[in-house]
Design a protein around this motif. Structure first.
Motif, short mmCIF file in Angstrom:
data_model
loop_
_atom_site.label_atom_id
_atom_site.label_comp_id
_atom_site.label_asym_id
_atom_site.label_seq_id
_atom_site.Cartn_x
_atom_site.Cartn_y
_atom_site.Cartn_z
N TYR A 272 -56.75 50.44 -66.02
CA TYR A 272 -55.58 50.05 -66.81
C TYR A 272 -55.87 48.76 -67.57
O TYR A 272 -55.55 48.64 -68.76
N GLU A 275 -58.18 49.43 -70.56
CA GLU A 275 -57.50 50.08 -71.68
C GLU A 275 -56.57 49.09 -72.40
O GLU A 275 -56.51 49.08 -73.63
N LYS A 276 -55.87 48.27 -71.63
CA LYS A 276 -54.94 47.30 -72.23
C LYS A 276 -55.70 46.30 -73.10
O LYS A 276 -55.29 46.02 -74.24
N ARG A 279 -56.99 47.98 -76.34
CA ARG A 279 -55.93 48.16 -77.35
C ARG A 279 -55.64 46.84 -78.06
O ARG A 279 -55.49 46.81 -79.30
N ARG A 280 -55.56 45.75 -77.32
CA ARG A 280 -55.27 44.45 -77.93
C ARG A 280 -56.37 44.05 -78.90
O ARG A 280 -56.10 43.54 -80.00
#
Length: 452
Positions: A272, A275-276, A279-280
């Protein structure tokens, strides 16, 4: 299964581990002529120390315990003798005659690709997760001489009756210490119990500190000859820094670092989190991708290839996904999340400053993490320099080459640069020593002189 030898007898150790000696050429190690010719076609004439030490004993049928760090050339050290000893007999349906156990699917696929140029008519196959089990069962049914497998997937195939291990003559366990880290040793023991007890066993590990690994050696290796090769001294070791930031500033600092020129590998604790962060960074126009166990195997292969050839400049990975893979010319490793322990710190940091290249290791911490990370780096025995920084600070640019992210518009149509010099992915799709696969049109293939 009873112990195959007393715990402390019958071993011999390289008396000068890591000493600066000139190894004999591959042609002098007793390998078949056709294998030596195949090595020359790949640009390989001189073995690395672990290869020069282990190959003759493995060819002679001895059990071998190899202690050597990641990247020291272990794959050819056990793989070439296995191929030589398996030559000349037909493949048997569902019953491989050689078996290599590896802790991760990336490493298993890398081993297959590294050995493929030297198979010389032998059939290689893999049994790993992320690929339909039916496809692997069908290949085993057609006959595989040497099977490279992760323990979990091979256990599944055995349970289904798609694989039997009673014809295995030579077994290698690679990165046994990582097998222990991941909790795979019970599966490894179960599989080794199915292999004929009078076969040859080869076990390679970077360390033998774990008691369960030592138990594996006592239980399954018979009067092994031990070869220890220490890491070569680094002429340009990595420099280590801690950047202490306020929680609100951390995303901006990570974005500035990831936007730098050069290949950057960032580590996150969880899927997680990876992925976070990806994306940022992508929202800031940075060419970045995530690598973790939740990705499909073909997606992971494409991501690694893009990182190696410059299609993406930053990769966010979890610890497990990054084990057993090697990408050259990673100049910066960033602990976006501090590692869990000193062993993970050393493993992450080892992705840079490889093969004499320089590198930098950065740990980005918030104030509440400072004491934990300070204790961790002391345990890892690495000298670190601590800096308190904010976004845009000159110190961040000086240490990492950080720059202002290009912005969201850049992420819509990213330009894919040509492969960077030295950017070879040693993983699925690579050949020989671990090059980046097929060269781009008009580019000559990379021909290294020494094996890894």
């Amino acid at each position: 299964m009873p112990d195959r030898r007393p715990p402390e007898t019958g071993t011999s150790t390289d008396p000068h581990p890591g000493a600066a000696r000139t190894p004999p050429p591959f042609a002098a190690l007793g390998l078949p002529v056709l294998t030596v010719q195949a090595l020359r076609r790949e640009g390989l004439t001189d073995p690395l120390p672990i290869q020069a030490a282990a190959v003759p004993d493995a060819l002679a049928g001895r059990d071998v315990l190899g202690r050597a760090p990641t990247g020291s050339g272990k794959t050819l050290a056990f793989g070439l003798p296995m191929l030589a000893r398996l030559a000349g007999a037909p493949a048997i349906a569902r019953a491989p005659r050689g078996l290599i156990l590896a802790p991760t699917r990336e490493l298993a696929l890398q081993i297959e690709q590294s050995l493929a140029p030297f198979a010389l008519g032998l059939r290689l196959g893999t049994a790993v997760g992320g690929i339909p089990v039916s496809r692997q069962a069908e290949k085993l049914q057609r006959g595989v001489d040497l099977l490279i497998a992760t323990p979990g997937r091979l256990a599944d195939l055995v349970d289904q009756g798609a694989a039997v291990l009673d014809a295995v003559r030579v077994t290698a366990v690679d990165e046994a210490d990582h097998m222990a880290d991941f909790g795979f040793l019970p599966q490894v023991r179960r599989l080794l119990d199915l292999v004929p007890g009078d076969g040859q066993r080869l076990l390679f590990s970077a360390t033998l500190d774990d008691e369960s690994v030592r138990d594996l050696v006592r239980r399954y290796l018979r009067d092994p000859v031990t070869h220890t090769v220490a890491p070569e001294p680094e002429t340009t070791p990595a420099t280590h820094h801690i950047l202490c930031v306020e929680p609100a500033d951390k995303p901006a600092v990570l974005a500035e670092i990831a936007a730098r020129d050069g290949r950057t590998l960032l580590f996150a604790r969880t899927q997680y989190g990876a992925e976070k962060l990806t994306r940022r960074l992508r929202d800031q126009g940075i060419r970045v991708a995530a690598l973790h166990g939740g990705k499909a195997q073909n997606r992971r292969i494409r991501t690694l290839a893009a990182f190696a050839d410059g299609g993406i400049s930053a990769l966010v990975a979890t610890d497990i996904a990054a084990r057993g893979i090697h990408v050259d010319a990673v100049s910066l490793v960033v602990h976006a999340d501090p590692p869990a322990d000193a062993k993970d710190y050393v493993h992450r940091a080892g992705r840079t400053a490889r093969a004499g290249a320089s590198g930098t290791v950065i740990t980005v911490v918030t104030p509440d993490q400072r004491a934990e990370v300070a204790a961790l780096t002391r345990a890892a025995e690495v000298p670190v320099v601590e800096h308190t920084v904010r976004p845009g600070d000159r110190e961040v640019r000086r240490l990492t080459g950080a720059r202002t992210p290009p912005g969201p518009e850049a992420a819509k149509t990213p330009e894919v640069p040509p492969p960077a010099a030295g950017g070879h992915f040693r993983g699925p799709g690579a050949r020989g020593r671990g090059g980046a696969g097929k060269p781009a049109p008009g580019r000559r293939p990379h021909r290294p002189r020494r094996a890894k």
